[in-house]
Scaffold this motif. Structure first.
Motif, PDB file in Angstrom:
ATOM      1  N   ARG A  67       7.993  15.725  -0.402  1.00 34.80           N
ATOM      2  CA  ARG A  67       8.443  14.341  -0.258  1.00 34.80           C
ATOM      3  C   ARG A  67       7.224  13.442  -0.134  1.00 34.80           C
ATOM      4  N   THR A  68       7.431  12.161  -0.410  1.00 32.40           N
ATOM      5  CA  THR A  68       6.368  11.177  -0.255  1.00 32.40           C
ATOM      6  C   THR A  68       6.957   9.880   0.272  1.00 32.40           C
ATOM      7  N   VAL A  69       6.128   9.043   0.846  1.00 34.11           N
ATOM      8  CA  VAL A  69       6.560   7.722   1.291  1.00 34.11           C
ATOM      9  C   VAL A  69       6.267   6.674   0.218  1.00 34.11           C
ATOM     10  N   LEU A  70       5.627   7.115  -0.870  1.00 33.00           N
ATOM     11  CA  LEU A  70       5.279   6.193  -1.942  1.00 33.00           C
ATOM     12  C   LEU A  70       6.505   5.783  -2.745  1.00 33.00           C
ATOM     13  N   LEU A 118       8.906  12.170  -7.305  1.00 33.24           N
ATOM     14  CA  LEU A 118       8.669  12.044  -5.868  1.00 33.24           C
ATOM     15  C   LEU A 118       8.898  10.601  -5.401  1.00 33.24           C
ATOM     16  N   CYS A 119       8.341   9.653  -6.129  1.00 41.80           N
ATOM     17  CA  CYS A 119       8.449   8.243  -5.735  1.00 41.80           C
ATOM     18  C   CYS A 119       9.869   7.712  -5.864  1.00 41.80           C
ATOM     19  N   SER A 120      10.597   8.187  -6.854  1.00 39.88           N
ATOM     20  CA  SER A 120      11.989   7.758  -7.046  1.00 39.88           C
ATOM     21  C   SER A 120      12.883   8.240  -5.915  1.00 39.88           C
ATOM     22  N   SER A 121      12.454   9.299  -5.251  1.00 34.46           N
ATOM     23  CA  SER A 121      13.197   9.841  -4.115  1.00 34.46           C
ATOM     24  C   SER A 121      12.455   9.559  -2.817  1.00 34.46           C
ATOM     25  N   SER A 122      11.736   8.456  -2.771  1.00 33.40           N
ATOM     26  CA  SER A 122      10.854   8.128  -1.650  1.00 33.40           C
ATOM     27  C   SER A 122      11.496   8.430  -0.297  1.00 33.40           C
ATOM     28  N   GLY A 123      10.827   9.311   0.454  1.00 36.24           N
ATOM     29  CA  GLY A 123      11.303   9.698   1.775  1.00 36.24           C
ATOM     30  C   GLY A 123      12.267  10.866   1.770  1.00 36.24           C
ATOM     31  N   TYR A 163       0.792  -1.218   0.000  1.00 36.13           N
ATOM     32  CA  TYR A 163       0.000   0.000   0.000  1.00 36.13           C
ATOM     33  C   TYR A 163       0.832   1.280   0.000  1.00 36.13           C
ATOM     34  N   ASN A 164       2.130   1.170  -0.063  1.00 35.84           N
ATOM     35  CA  ASN A 164       2.988   2.339  -0.258  1.00 35.84           C
ATOM     36  C   ASN A 164       3.577   2.324  -1.655  1.00 35.84           C
ATOM     37  N   THR A 165       2.997   1.541  -2.548  1.00 35.44           N
ATOM     38  CA  THR A 165       3.511   1.425  -3.905  1.00 35.44           C
ATOM     39  C   THR A 165       2.480   1.922  -4.902  1.00 35.44           C
ATOM     40  N   VAL A 166       2.967   2.695  -5.864  1.00 42.19           N
ATOM     41  CA  VAL A 166       2.168   3.130  -7.001  1.00 42.19           C
ATOM     42  C   VAL A 166       2.518   2.179  -8.134  1.00 42.19           C
ATOM     43  N   TYR A 167       1.544   1.474  -8.642  1.00 41.24           N
ATOM     44  CA  TYR A 167       1.773   0.540  -9.738  1.00 41.24           C
ATOM     45  C   TYR A 167       1.407   1.197 -11.058  1.00 41.24           C
ATOM     46  N   VAL A 168       2.341   1.194 -12.009  1.00 47.96           N
ATOM     47  CA  VAL A 168       2.027   1.635 -13.357  1.00 47.96           C
ATOM     48  C   VAL A 168       1.399   0.424 -14.032  1.00 47.96           C
ATOM     49  N   THR A 169       0.109   0.523 -14.312  1.00 49.17           N
ATOM     50  CA  THR A 169      -0.621  -0.637 -14.806  1.00 49.17           C
ATOM     51  C   THR A 169      -0.678  -0.733 -16.321  1.00 49.17           C
ATOM     52  N   ASP A 170      -0.515   0.396 -16.994  1.00 50.59           N
ATOM     53  CA  ASP A 170      -0.529   0.389 -18.456  1.00 50.59           C
ATOM     54  C   ASP A 170       0.402   1.488 -18.946  1.00 50.59           C
ATOM     55  N   HIS A 171       1.521   1.090 -19.522  1.00 50.57           N
ATOM     56  CA  HIS A 171       2.527   2.058 -19.966  1.00 50.57           C
ATOM     57  C   HIS A 171       2.048   2.886 -21.155  1.00 50.57           C
ATOM     58  N   ASN A 172       1.127   2.358 -21.951  1.00 53.87           N
ATOM     59  CA  ASN A 172       0.642   3.094 -23.117  1.00 53.87           C
ATOM     60  C   ASN A 172      -0.259   4.257 -22.731  1.00 53.87           C
ATOM     61  N   THR A 173      -1.050   4.081 -21.682  1.00 53.76           N
ATOM     62  CA  THR A 173      -1.981   5.135 -21.272  1.00 53.76           C
ATOM     63  C   THR A 173      -1.577   5.804 -19.971  1.00 53.76           C
ATOM     64  N   ASN A 174      -0.444   5.388 -19.392  1.00 53.76           N
ATOM     65  CA  ASN A 174       0.037   5.924 -18.111  1.00 53.76           C
ATOM     66  C   ASN A 174      -0.951   5.693 -16.972  1.00 53.76           C
ATOM     67  N   SER A 175      -1.727   4.620 -17.046  1.00 54.60           N
ATOM     68  CA  SER A 175      -2.642   4.283 -15.956  1.00 54.60           C
ATOM     69  C   SER A 175      -1.836   3.813 -14.755  1.00 54.60           C
ATOM     70  N   ILE A 176      -2.272   4.225 -13.570  1.00 52.05           N
ATOM     71  CA  ILE A 176      -1.606   3.815 -12.337  1.00 52.05           C
ATOM     72  C   ILE A 176      -2.644   3.293 -11.349  1.00 52.05           C
ATOM     73  N   MET A 177      -2.166   2.514 -10.399  1.00 48.41           N
ATOM     74  CA  MET A 177      -3.018   1.988  -9.338  1.00 48.41           C
ATOM     75  C   MET A 177      -2.357   2.326  -8.016  1.00 48.41           C
ATOM     76  N   VAL A 178      -3.110   2.991  -7.129  1.00 45.28           N
ATOM     77  CA  VAL A 178      -2.671   3.276  -5.766  1.00 45.28           C
ATOM     78  C   VAL A 178      -3.766   2.719  -4.867  1.00 45.28           C
ATOM     79  N   GLU A 179      -3.395   1.749  -4.032  1.00 50.49           N
ATOM     80  CA  GLU A 179      -4.381   1.027  -3.231  1.00 50.49           C
ATOM     81  C   GLU A 179      -5.458   0.515  -4.183  1.00 50.49           C
TER      82      GLU A 179
END
Length: 106
Positions: free
Chosen positions: A99-102, A45-50, A12-28
């Protein structure tokens, strides 16, 4: 890379890229389609988590050298992520950045 729905493996601290063509993401349990610019900010933000991501770095990602564009995009992301989830995910350090914890999984 379509999200396969395995709830037990979801962090639940992860953002999932679900479709690279449409940039769809899933958070929780929330699926979103951020704009390419919003996704670039979220990725930074996520690449620098914390760790702090300076406002200037966010502005540079968006192609702006002055103004409050970083704040505008953070506000957009907060409306899309935090409001529906009723959870604080992006934290400000006044006058410096955000910053984010994601984490992001592509």
């Amino acid at each position: 890379d379509i999200f396969d729905g395995r709830e037990a493996e979801r962090d639940y601290n992860t953002v999932y890229v679900t479709d690279h063509n449409t940039n769809s993401i899933m958070v929780e349990n929330l699926q979103l389609k951020p704009t390419p610019s919003e996704l670039a900010v979220l990725d930074a933000l996520c690449s620098s988590s914390g760790r702090l991501v300076e406002r200037e770095r966010i502005s540079a990602l968006l192609g702006a050298s002055e103004g409050n564009i970083a704040d505008v995009y953070i506000c957009r992301l907060r409306k899309k992520l935090e409001v529906p989830l009723n959870r604080k995910l992006i934290f400000a350090e006044r006058g410096r950045g955000y910053r984010t914890v994601l984490k992001i999984k592509k």
